[in-house]
Design a protein around this motif. Structure first.
Motif, PDB file in Angstrom:
ATOM      1  N   HIS A  57       0.829  -1.203   0.000  1.00  0.00           N
ATOM      2  CA  HIS A  57       0.000   0.000   0.000  1.00  0.00           C
ATOM      3  C   HIS A  57       0.864   1.254   0.000  1.00  0.00           C
ATOM      4  CE1 HIS A  57       0.699  -0.997   4.283  1.00  0.00           C
ATOM      5  NE2 HIS A  57       0.807   0.307   4.429  1.00  0.00           N
ATOM      6  N   HIS A 108       1.028   5.379   1.231  1.00  0.00           N
ATOM      7  CA  HIS A 108       0.495   6.387   2.152  1.00  0.00           C
ATOM      8  C   HIS A 108       0.613   7.767   1.517  1.00  0.00           C
ATOM      9  CE1 HIS A 108       0.159   3.761   5.653  1.00  0.00           C
ATOM     10  NE2 HIS A 108       1.305   3.223   5.312  1.00  0.00           N
ATOM     11  N   TYR A 120       9.398  -4.343   6.219  1.00  0.00           N
ATOM     12  CA  TYR A 120       8.752  -4.126   4.937  1.00  0.00           C
ATOM     13  C   TYR A 120       9.553  -4.870   3.884  1.00  0.00           C
ATOM     14  CZ  TYR A 120       6.017  -0.337   7.003  1.00  0.00           C
ATOM     15  OH  TYR A 120       5.151   0.393   7.769  1.00  0.00           O
ATOM     16  N   GLU A 131       7.151   7.104   8.410  1.00  0.00           N
ATOM     17  CA  GLU A 131       6.925   6.752   7.014  1.00  0.00           C
ATOM     18  C   GLU A 131       6.504   8.022   6.273  1.00  0.00           C
ATOM     19  OE1 GLU A 131       4.058   3.588   7.052  1.00  0.00           O
ATOM     20  OE2 GLU A 131       5.219   2.423   8.487  1.00  0.00           O
ATOM     21  N   HIS A 163       4.818   0.206   0.667  1.00  0.00           N
ATOM     22  CA  HIS A 163       5.443  -0.930   1.342  1.00  0.00           C
ATOM     23  C   HIS A 163       4.450  -2.051   1.634  1.00  0.00           C
ATOM     24  CE1 HIS A 163       4.729   2.078   4.748  1.00  0.00           C
ATOM     25  NE2 HIS A 163       3.692   1.280   4.694  1.00  0.00           N
TER      26      HIS A 163
HETATM   27 FE   LIG Z   1       1.947   1.381   5.840  1.00  0.00          FE
END
Ligand SMILES: [Fe+2]
Length: 164
Positions: free
Chosen positions: A64, A66, A81, A96, A102
């Motif tokens: 996914h 972000h 990850y 992140e 990741h």
């Molecule tokens: Fe995440």
């Protein structure tokens, strides 16, 4: 000289102070096979949420992206990850950046990890080629919680205590 009075605010929303990891297993909302989340704050004002993520051996949180910042703190176990070399260990802080893509996995020798995550915005799920396969935001999280808490007998309003 007297300092000016600081005004109190009428209508301020109530604070939240809860046992984050209670004995009641029903608070954990199933997310995928061997993956659960426990909501702590579902923030409909800024758009985002705080939760505990629990992943047991062989669980995977699908790839996914972000669009906004995420921070986390590992309470138990460890994870990594697939896209990065580092391992988040118990006690690790993780940042992140927006745009990060990741796939979260737990190593075979770790039976369970629990991490606190503060997620802004959304999670955009991607396939291997980068096509969007789904998304989550505070509203989908609330809906998942509501359905689960009805199913396990906690009731349709149980999730409301975490919504602001
Ligand atoms: Fe995440």
């Amino acid at each position: 000289m007297n300092a000016p009075l600081v005004a109190t605010s009428a209508g301020i929303r109530p604070e939240i102070a809860v046992d984050a990891i209670p004995d009641d297993e029903r608070v954990w909302v199933p997310q995928a096979r061997d993956v659960w989340f426990r909501p702590l704050l579902l923030n409909t004002v800024n758009g985002g949420w705080c939760n505990l993520l629990r992943v047991r051996k062989s669980g995977v949180l699908n790839r996914h992206r972000h669009p906004m910042v995420v921070v986390g703190y590992v309470l138990k176990g460890r994870w990594k990850y697939l896209e990065h070399d580092w391992v988040a260990e118990e006690g690790s802080f993780v940042y992140e950046p927006p745009g990060e893509i990741h796939t979260l996995v737990v190593p075979d020798d770790c039976p369970e990890m629990i991490t606190f995550f503060n997620i802004s915005g959304a999670m955009i799920y991607l396939d291997e080629e980068g096509r969007q396969t789904g998304y989550e935001d505070v509203w989908t999280k609330i809906e998942m919680c509501r359905r689960h808490y009805v199913d396990v007998g906690l009731g349709v309003h149980y999730v409301d205590q975490f919504v602001r």
